[in-house]
Design an enzyme around this catalytic site. Structure first.
Site, PDB file in Angstrom:
ATOM      1  N   SER A 142      -4.271   0.523  -3.235  1.00  0.00           N
ATOM      2  CA  SER A 142      -4.904   1.824  -2.664  1.00  0.00           C
ATOM      3  C   SER A 142      -6.142   1.496  -1.905  1.00  0.00           C
ATOM      4  O   SER A 142      -6.899   0.751  -2.321  1.00  0.00           O
ATOM      5  CB  SER A 142      -4.904   2.703  -3.895  1.00  0.00           C
ATOM      6  OG  SER A 142      -5.654   3.987  -3.148  1.00  0.00           O
ATOM      7  N   GLU A 143      -6.377   2.175  -0.769  1.00  0.00           N
ATOM      8  CA  GLU A 143      -7.286   1.739   0.145  1.00  0.00           C
ATOM      9  C   GLU A 143      -8.529   2.262  -0.383  1.00  0.00           C
ATOM     10  O   GLU A 143      -9.783   1.604   0.190  1.00  0.00           O
ATOM     11  CB  GLU A 143      -7.137   2.199   1.470  1.00  0.00           C
ATOM     12  CG  GLU A 143      -7.097   3.673   1.632  1.00  0.00           C
ATOM     13  CD  GLU A 143      -5.790   4.234   1.830  1.00  0.00           C
ATOM     14  OE1 GLU A 143      -5.406   5.146   2.624  1.00  0.00           O
ATOM     15  OE2 GLU A 143      -4.660   3.681   1.102  1.00  0.00           O
ATOM     16  N   ASN A 144      -8.696   3.268  -1.654  1.00  0.00           N
ATOM     17  CA  ASN A 144     -10.128   3.265  -2.077  1.00  0.00           C
ATOM     18  C   ASN A 144     -10.461   2.198  -3.122  1.00  0.00           C
ATOM     19  O   ASN A 144     -11.908   2.024  -3.662  1.00  0.00           O
ATOM     20  CB  ASN A 144      -9.973   4.581  -2.727  1.00  0.00           C
ATOM     21  CG  ASN A 144      -8.944   4.861  -3.854  1.00  0.00           C
ATOM     22  OD1 ASN A 144      -7.842   4.373  -3.635  1.00  0.00           O
ATOM     23  ND2 ASN A 144      -9.189   5.323  -4.891  1.00  0.00           N
TER      24      ASN A 144
ATOM     25  N   SER B 155     -11.340  -3.631   0.288  1.00  0.00           N
ATOM     26  CA  SER B 155     -10.003  -3.237   0.123  1.00  0.00           C
ATOM     27  C   SER B 155      -9.537  -3.342   1.855  1.00  0.00           C
ATOM     28  O   SER B 155      -8.559  -3.591   2.103  1.00  0.00           O
ATOM     29  CB  SER B 155     -10.064  -1.962  -0.220  1.00  0.00           C
ATOM     30  OG  SER B 155      -8.624  -1.105  -0.104  1.00  0.00           O
TER      31      SER B 155
ATOM     32  N   ASN C  91       0.977  -1.113  -0.065  1.00  0.00           N
ATOM     33  CA  ASN C  91       0.114  -0.144   0.198  1.00  0.00           C
ATOM     34  C   ASN C  91       0.814   1.165  -0.174  1.00  0.00           C
ATOM     35  O   ASN C  91       1.898   1.279   0.629  1.00  0.00           O
ATOM     36  CB  ASN C  91      -0.916  -0.058   1.226  1.00  0.00           C
ATOM     37  CG  ASN C  91      -1.854   1.425   1.414  1.00  0.00           C
ATOM     38  OD1 ASN C  91      -1.395   2.254   1.844  1.00  0.00           O
ATOM     39  ND2 ASN C  91      -3.000   1.234   0.780  1.00  0.00           N
TER      40      ASN C  91
END
Length: 228
Positions: free
Chosen positions: A53-55, A95, A30
């Site tokens: 990516s956390e989105n 995610s 990440n």
């Protein structure tokens, strides 16, 4: 506060490249907001690093060429990105399940402060009534390794300290600190200088660090400058 008289050390893109060198083939990684996002542009050729990516993205590529941006395709910092072949989109809940489930080999994050014990403060500064938590609190407990990628100082003030004075994101979570001046490992014996950036001496580094640094385990001597 220490004011630099001349520019030494790594540029932001050089710093990102230095971090990328230490990401191993096959890792899921990440990238946090800020300087860490530059790592996507400098992954060593021939090495497969799957960026998260956390989105809700897996398989991020480098920034698009000017004029090729698609604002429906952005990272967690709302910056336009590209997606590599085989990349995927999914919900933010999926995610965070990846993060909380321990499926990320590393997270490369920014910081406001980091302590000698590896405590991380990255979400709130004094006089900010709300702060910005983002996914950092999940990443610091879910990722297998936490690498910080940041400037060594902020407005001349050290960001590496004996004890954080800002609210913590997580305690004792940081494994390595990459700054524009050095690569520092967080160990049981304290902060160990692993590498100095070009033009940086140990004395210069220590003067800009508000915590004692260990030079013995690396073979560096006071006054040494490690050239690339």
């Amino acid at each position: 506060m220490v004011k630099d008289q001349q520019k030494v050390g790594w540029s932001k893109i050089e710093l990102a490249s230095r971090v990328a060198q230490d990401l191993e083939d096959g890792w899921f990684v990440n990238l946090g907001i800020g300087i860490p996002t530059l790592v996507a542009d400098v992954i060593p050729e021939g090495r497969e690093i799957i960026l998260h990516s956390e989105n809700g993205l897996l398989g991020l590529g480098p920034k698009p060429e000017p004029g090729q941006e698609d604002m429906d395709l952005v990272n967690a910092g709302k910056e336009p990105i590209t997606l590599k072949p085989g990349g995927s989109f999914f919900s933010q809940s999926d995610s965070f399940a990846m993060i909380r489930g321990g499926h990320l080999d590393a997270a490369v994050l920014g910081a406001f402060q980091v302590s000698i014990e590896g405590d991380l403060a990255s979400w709130k500064v004094p006089n900010d009534p709300l702060g910005r938590v983002g996914g950092a609190m999940d990443l610091t407990v879910g990722a297998k390794r936490i690498f910080l990628c940041m400037q060594h100082t902020s407005k001349g003030n050290p960001k590496i300290v004996e004890e954080c004075t800002y609210p913590l994101t997580a305690p004792r979570c940081v494994d390595r600190i990459y700054t524009d001046l050095a690569v520092i490992y967080v160990t049981e014996e304290g902060l160990v200088v692993h590498e100095l950036a070009p033009g940086v001496t140990f004395e210069y580094l220590q003067e800009r660090t508000a915590a004692p640094l260990n030079i013995h385990a690396t073979g560096l001597a006071q006054g040494d400058t490690v050239q690339q």
